[in-house]
Design an enzyme around this catalytic site. Structure first.
Site, mmCIF file in Angstrom:
data_model
loop_
_atom_site.group_PDB
_atom_site.id
_atom_site.type_symbol
_atom_site.label_atom_id
_atom_site.label_comp_id
_atom_site.label_asym_id
_atom_site.label_seq_id
_atom_site.Cartn_x
_atom_site.Cartn_y
_atom_site.Cartn_z
ATOM 1 C CE LYS A 217 -2.872 2.601 3.071
ATOM 2 N NZ LYS A 217 -3.338 2.666 4.449
ATOM 3 N N GLY B 174 -7.250 8.896 10.871
ATOM 4 C CA GLY B 174 -7.409 8.977 12.321
ATOM 5 C C GLY B 174 -8.503 9.914 12.781
ATOM 6 C CB ALA C 232 -7.828 7.473 5.918
ATOM 7 N N GLY C 233 -10.382 7.532 7.714
ATOM 8 C CA GLY C 233 -11.410 8.443 8.209
ATOM 9 C C GLY C 233 -12.688 7.778 8.674
ATOM 10 C CG ASN D 241 -5.273 1.110 12.631
ATOM 11 O OD1 ASN D 241 -5.550 0.637 13.730
ATOM 12 N ND2 ASN D 241 -4.024 1.298 12.267
#
Lengths: 256, 382
Positions: free
Chosen positions: A97, A158, A184-185, A206
């Protein structure tokens, strides 16, 4: 779960559409989180894959799970390429990635440098999955450069803000012939579900899990949300009635 | 007669920048007594804080809201770092110093045991440290270009590369080409403490030597980043001057550097002045534990992505609690003398007294016990 509904990335088939992150939480919870998420792919910051014998994250990832190493820490294409090669050398496989970030505050990806790295690594037969800002032109360039999937951000890494870039991700889903994986997010299972309903091929999460009160339970919640969203997408969502319909047609007078 | 502390010495690279004036003027204007409870609460509600809001969190009014601040602080820490706590240890390779700083144990007029490790001794120290499992090291020297020149530091860095993944330095400020040389040797992180941002106070504390030159020290981080370093660290030695003003200036300095160098990794250290050899000569303003915590949390909320190191000057109880709330980096197995790791007898005296004397294993276990994850390295040199 649906039969024969496979996620295919670079010729590899997966039943799970949930890519789990391994950062930001205790190493001894990784195994339980994977099991609870029924994840088949786990991301790993190569810079965390220490060679040391204490707290080496590689020791905590169960066998049989596909490792998706990322190039976090890279500030340009050249650094990303070198990290990817190092990853292959130490036995992390061919998946990579690409993360190229030169902004320490928002951690937004640099699409231009990312595309350059995709081109180089695809030629070296890596299965390249670029993390990117959802821009159609950049996504097309990455597709043409040999990417195996496109990983647009829903919101800054995050931030747990959800699908802030929804409209632009929809465009990628419509126009790009590769799996679109929301990276993300994503902060809650409901947001992951919404992404899947829209037609995203998979979701990666994550921080939402790492910062929850119960990591293993939240991994399970995400799994269910992603499956629900996928089933809804395949079923075809019902129509949305946004206003009451007139009881007699407005154009009825034409037939009087 | 002492030299002018605002005038560069020969061979010091001069920076054409307005950053120093901005930081000093804004700090001068910063009046913590003007903030009230409402300002503090407003700041806490904002997603991105301005320097003005940062000032609110550092004000006396904020002391009424410590618990709310702690809640925001822990949220930001977890969001950016999860439960990761980075471990490292400092290694002092020389304590010769040419500066006369009246509060420092290494100061050139202090009658302490001076020493400098040779390369064999450095390697021995590093080998011993690496056996503990640590992968990050911070190399330190006293500020003597004569006794610890750039090439000596460079050789030490090359040795460190054999044992560690991450290398930082805390040495005298240097020119950008020298930083670039050390970067090529393997350094990526540079920390320079400004000590105090009040230039008049600075003048009375740093009586002679290179360190006397205030602007050269102030622009160290910019020169380091121009020398291709990946990250820079900032600190005021809290207690030398009004700690609120110094903390405000430290944060503002880091904030402006981040805006000018968006890729730079920013870090803070939060040392409080502690007893050192002969520093009973100076009067200092004691910074309480509460005020220390307030400062660390203000840094965290103002720049949530910054690494914050909590010093071994602090005791175990304070360190173990601050890593839960705001700090992300902790040293362990610390020896602030020269040659105390692998060379049986310590060769040189210590810079200051440490309070937390736990070894690496003990700190590691304490981190785990709190549900946090010790990380030995999160860095790859490419």
């Amino acid at each position: 779960m649906l039969n024969n509904d496979k996620l295919i990335i670079g010729g590899h088939e997966f039943d799970s559409r949930f890519i789990l992150g391994s950062g930001k939480y205790s190493l001894d919870l990784i195994k339980a989180a994977i099991e609870s998420a029924k994840a088949e792919i786990i991301t790993l910051a190569l810079r965390r894959a220490a060679t040391g014998n204490i707290a080496n994250i590689l020791d905590y990832i169960p066998k049989g799970i596909t490792i998706l190493p990322n190039t976090s820490g890279a500030r340009n294409a050249d650094e990303a390429v070198r990290i990817a090669r190092l990853s292959r050398e130490i036995g992390c496989g061919d998946f990579v990635k690409i993360e190229v970030i030169r902004d320490s505050k928002y951690l937004l990806p640099d699409n231009y440098e990312t595309t350059k790295a995709v081109e180089i690594l695809a030629k070296e037969n890596f299965i390249v999955m670029p993390y990117m800002y959802p821009d159609l032109n950049a996504a097309r360039d990455m597709q043409n450069a040999g990417a195996a999937a496109i990983m647009p951000l829903g919101a800054p890494i995050g931030s747990n803000k959800g699908l802030c870039t929804k409209e632009f991700i929809k465009i990628l889903i419509d126009e790009i012939n590769l799996p679109i994986i929301i990276d993300a997010g994503i902060g809650a299972p409901s947001q992951a579900c919404e992404a899947m309903e829209m037609g995203a091929a998979a979701v990666m999460a994550n921080t939402a899990i790492a910062t929850s009160g119960d990591i293993v339970l939240m991994a399970s919640a995400f799994k269910k949300a992603i499956e629900a969203g996928r089933e809804a997408y395949i079923s075809g969502l019902g129509r949305i009635i946004d206003k009451a319909e007139a009881s007699s047609p407005l154009t009825g007078f034409l037939h009087e | 007669m002492s030299s002018d502390h605002m005038i560069y010495m020969p061979d010091m690279e001069i920076k054409e920048s307005d950053m120093l004036d901005i930081v000093l003027n804004k700090t001068d204007e910063y009046d913590e007594s003007k903030y009230n409870d409402n300002d503090v609460l407003k700041a806490l509600k904002k997603e991105n804080l301005t320097p003005y809001d940062f000032g609110a969190l550092l004000s006396s009014a904020a002391l009424n809201h410590l618990e709310e601040i702690a809640n925001r602080s822990i949220k930001e820490t977890r969001r950016y770092f999860g439960n990761n706590i980075y471990m490292f240890t400092p290694l002092y390779i020389s304590n010769y110093c040419e500066n006369h700083c009246i509060y420092c144990g290494f100061n050139c007029n202090n009658n302490i045991k001076r020493a400098k490790l040779n390369y064999t001794e450095i390697e021995k120290e590093m080998y011993e440290i690496s056996k503990t499992g640590l992968q990050e090291i911070l190399l330190l020297t006293g500020e003597s270009r004569k006794m610890s020149d750039v090439s000596y530091i460079g050789e030490a860095v090359k040795l460190a590369k054999k044992f560690f993944k991450t290398i930082g330095i805390e040495v005298y400020p240097m020119n950008s080409d020298e930083y670039e040389y050390l970067h090529k040797c393997g350094v990526d992180y540079v920390t320079v403490f400004q000590e105090t941002y009040n230039a008049d106070k600075y003048k009375t504390l740093h009586l002679s030597g290179h360190k006397r030159v205030f602007p050269y020290r102030f622009y160290s981080q910019e020169r380091a980043l121009e020398g291709k370093m990946r990250g820079v660290g900032f600190a005021a030695l809290l207690g030398l001057y009004d700690f609120r003003k110094d903390a405000f200036a430290t944060g503002l300095h880091a904030y402006l550097i981040q805006r000018r160098f968006p890729h730079a990794e920013i870090a803070f250290s939060c040392p409080r002045l502690r007893p050192a050899a002969n520093n009973d000569k100076i009067k200092y303003n004691e910074v309480t534990e509460t005020q220390l915590l307030q400062t660390v949390m203000a840094y965290r909320i103002f720049m949530p992505y910054a690494n914050i190191t909590i010093s071994t000057r602090e005791c175990q109880r304070v360190r173990d609690n601050i890593i839960k709330i705001a700090a992300t980096k902790i040293s362990a197995g610390v020896d602030v003398g020269i040659g105390g790791h692998g060379n049986n007898n310590a060769k040189g005296d210590e810079q200051f007294e440490i309070s937390d004397t736990r070894n690496v294993k003990e700190v590691y276990d304490a981190i785990i016990k709190q549900g946090l994850q010790p990380v030995m390295s999160d860095y790859i040199y490419v």
